[in-house]
Every structure is written in C-alpha cells, then in structure tokens.
Design a protein around this motif. Structure first.
Motif, mmCIF file in Angstrom:
data_model
loop_
_atom_site.group_PDB
_atom_site.id
_atom_site.type_symbol
_atom_site.label_atom_id
_atom_site.label_comp_id
_atom_site.label_asym_id
_atom_site.label_seq_id
_atom_site.Cartn_x
_atom_site.Cartn_y
_atom_site.Cartn_z
ATOM 1 N N SER A 44 -1.311 8.920 0.564
ATOM 2 C CA SER A 44 -2.654 8.908 -0.026
ATOM 3 C C SER A 44 -3.122 7.475 -0.279
ATOM 4 N N LEU A 45 -2.195 6.596 -0.668
ATOM 5 C CA LEU A 45 -2.552 5.193 -0.864
ATOM 6 C C LEU A 45 -2.889 4.542 0.470
ATOM 7 N N ARG A 46 -2.145 4.852 1.509
ATOM 8 C CA ARG A 46 -2.436 4.325 2.846
ATOM 9 C C ARG A 46 -3.826 4.780 3.292
ATOM 10 N N ASP A 47 -4.164 6.039 3.064
ATOM 11 C CA ASP A 47 -5.495 6.550 3.428
ATOM 12 C C ASP A 47 -6.586 5.761 2.700
ATOM 13 N N ARG A 48 -6.353 5.472 1.436
ATOM 14 C CA ARG A 48 -7.319 4.684 0.662
ATOM 15 C C ARG A 48 -7.444 3.273 1.241
ATOM 16 N N TYR A 49 -6.313 2.675 1.601
ATOM 17 C CA TYR A 49 -6.322 1.321 2.142
ATOM 18 C C TYR A 49 -6.947 1.262 3.539
ATOM 19 N N ILE A 50 -6.859 2.346 4.294
ATOM 20 C CA ILE A 50 -7.542 2.403 5.592
ATOM 21 C C ILE A 50 -9.044 2.235 5.389
ATOM 22 N N VAL A 51 -9.576 2.909 4.395
ATOM 23 C CA VAL A 51 -11.006 2.810 4.093
ATOM 24 C C VAL A 51 -11.341 1.396 3.603
ATOM 25 N N LEU A 52 -10.558 0.862 2.671
ATOM 26 C CA LEU A 52 -10.832 -0.470 2.125
ATOM 27 C C LEU A 52 -10.698 -1.563 3.178
ATOM 28 N N ALA A 53 -9.798 -1.383 4.139
ATOM 29 C CA ALA A 53 -9.580 -2.389 5.183
ATOM 30 C C ALA A 53 -10.782 -2.522 6.116
ATOM 31 N N ARG A 54 -11.701 -1.583 6.070
ATOM 32 C CA ARG A 54 -12.931 -1.692 6.875
ATOM 33 C C ARG A 54 -13.845 -2.797 6.364
ATOM 34 N N ARG A 55 -13.618 -3.190 5.107
ATOM 35 C CA ARG A 55 -14.301 -4.314 4.478
ATOM 36 C C ARG A 55 -15.798 -4.094 4.254
ATOM 37 N N GLN A 56 -16.245 -2.855 4.346
ATOM 38 C CA GLN A 56 -17.635 -2.571 4.002
ATOM 39 C C GLN A 56 -17.799 -1.106 3.637
ATOM 40 N N SER A 57 -18.797 -0.853 2.800
ATOM 41 C CA SER A 57 -19.077 0.522 2.400
ATOM 42 C C SER A 57 -19.614 1.288 3.605
ATOM 43 N N PRO A 58 -19.478 2.624 3.597
ATOM 44 C CA PRO A 58 -19.967 3.415 4.727
ATOM 45 C C PRO A 58 -21.458 3.184 5.033
ATOM 46 N N ASP A 59 -22.255 2.926 3.996
ATOM 47 C CA ASP A 59 -23.688 2.688 4.228
ATOM 48 C C ASP A 59 -23.998 1.218 4.521
ATOM 49 N N ARG A 60 -22.962 0.401 4.576
ATOM 50 C CA ARG A 60 -23.050 -1.029 4.933
ATOM 51 C C ARG A 60 -23.850 -1.870 3.935
ATOM 52 N N THR A 61 -23.967 -1.386 2.700
ATOM 53 C CA THR A 61 -24.707 -2.152 1.692
ATOM 54 C C THR A 61 -23.790 -3.018 0.840
ATOM 55 N N GLU A 62 -22.476 -2.837 0.981
ATOM 56 C CA GLU A 62 -21.522 -3.619 0.199
ATOM 57 C C GLU A 62 -20.435 -4.171 1.113
ATOM 58 N N ILE A 63 -19.977 -5.357 0.782
ATOM 59 C CA ILE A 63 -18.812 -5.937 1.440
ATOM 60 C C ILE A 63 -17.639 -5.734 0.500
ATOM 61 N N TRP A 64 -16.556 -5.172 1.021
ATOM 62 C CA TRP A 64 -15.365 -4.914 0.221
ATOM 63 C C TRP A 64 -14.277 -5.893 0.624
ATOM 64 N N LEU A 65 -13.868 -6.723 -0.285
ATOM 65 C CA LEU A 65 -12.815 -7.705 -0.030
ATOM 66 C C LEU A 65 -11.658 -7.428 -0.974
ATOM 67 N N ASN A 66 -10.504 -7.176 -0.412
ATOM 68 C CA ASN A 66 -9.323 -6.804 -1.177
ATOM 69 C C ASN A 66 -8.119 -7.577 -0.659
ATOM 70 N N TRP A 67 -7.300 -8.066 -1.587
ATOM 71 C CA TRP A 67 -6.106 -8.815 -1.221
ATOM 72 C C TRP A 67 -4.906 -8.307 -2.008
ATOM 73 N N ALA A 68 -3.787 -8.117 -1.334
ATOM 74 C CA ALA A 68 -2.505 -7.881 -1.994
ATOM 75 C C ALA A 68 -1.970 -9.250 -2.405
ATOM 76 N N VAL A 69 -1.392 -9.346 -3.586
ATOM 77 C CA VAL A 69 -0.938 -10.632 -4.113
ATOM 78 C C VAL A 69 0.590 -10.708 -4.059
ATOM 79 N N TRP A 70 1.070 -11.647 -3.239
ATOM 80 C CA TRP A 70 2.498 -11.912 -3.074
ATOM 81 C C TRP A 70 2.875 -13.130 -3.894
#
Length: 172
Positions: A44-70
C-alpha cells in the motif's frame, strides 16, 4: 534531483523507497499530530509512492516534490520531506522523521536544504506549513527556520473524529 548536505542525502521519492521507509513509519508517535496513519503494508505504501513519484497532481495544478532522507551518520533512512507547489506559488511544506532520529537536527537540516533547493529552482515561492498547536517540536523547527505564526484554525476535525487546532506558518 538528489540534494546532499554534510550529514544527509535527500533522494527523490520512488516506489522502491516503500520497503526502506515502511518500518520507520510504523511508530504510532509519528501520527500524534498529523492526519495520517501508519501504512498497512509495504504494497500500500508502494502504491502511494507510485502516485507521488509522478511529481504532479492528477489535474496538473500542483507540483509534488518528495524526498526520502538518508543519514550518512546513521547509515539508514530517518524520514522524508515534501513540498507541494500550488498555482499561486505557495510551497506547502511537510516532513516526517522517525522517532529514533528526533533531537539530532536532521529535520532542521533536511528542511533547510529542501528550501534552499526550491529557492534556486522555482521563482518567488511563498513557503508555508500548517502545524497542530500541540506539536512543539515542529513549531520550534519552523521558528528556527525563520517561519512566523500567521493564522490560527480552531476546531479542525481529524480522522479520529476529534477536533484539533492548527496554526499556519509562513516564512519571512
């Protein structure tokens, strides 16, 4: 793009990070002040990250930037940081760090480096974050990064059918 500081590497979030972050995200104390629950499974977390990895909302009004911190020091992942950039040039920040990394300055360092990257990459962003009034760690972090309290939102209903108070912070 990877962002590196002296002690941390911010890696663009990918579906493969699900397995690497899952155990750290199981700590109930993480969710005391945020509207989320521990992921139910790595899948379920992988499914969520698949969506977030697209880097934009489905309607293309937002840019989604996410980073894992090592952490180079701990030799493990210590959390994640995120920014949602909206059409009005707001950069809404979020961050989650695992309890065993609290109090070590990782959140401050990671959010600071994320903000620096965003300033260099995007024009005229207005940085903001919404925080539960009882989340003293997060409030201190924002203050230390130059954010100021803006608006109080009272009686916001949570997923647990409780009411919380949140404060909107903006960067000066």
């Amino acid at each position: 793009m990877k962002i590196s500081s002296q002690r941390l590497c911010l890696e663009p979030l990918k579906p493969d990070h699900a397995e690497l972050l899952f155990d750290g995200l199981q700590s109930v104390s993480i969710y005391e002040f945020i509207e989320d629950v521990p992921p139910q499974s790595v899948e379920s977390l992988r499914d969520r990250y698949i969506v977030l990895a697209r880097r934009q909302s489905p309607d293309r009004t937002e840019i989604w930037l996410n980073w894992a911190v090592w952490s180079f020091v701990e030799k493990c992942y210590v959390g994640y940081v995120q920014a949602t950039i909206t059409v009005d040039n707001s950069a809404i920040l979020g961050y989650v760090f695992f309890p065993n990394s609290w109090g070590k300055g990782y959140a401050h360092e990671a959010v600071k480096w994320m903000i620096n990257y965003l300033v260099e990459t995007y024009q005229n962003l207005n940085f903001c974050a919404d925080v539960n009034v009882q989340n003293h760690r997060s409030i201190a972090l924002l203050h230390n990064l130059g954010f100021v309290r803006s608006t109080l939102f009272e009686n916001i209903q949570s997923n647990q059918d409780e009411f919380n108070h949140e404060v909107h912070y903006q960067k000066r």
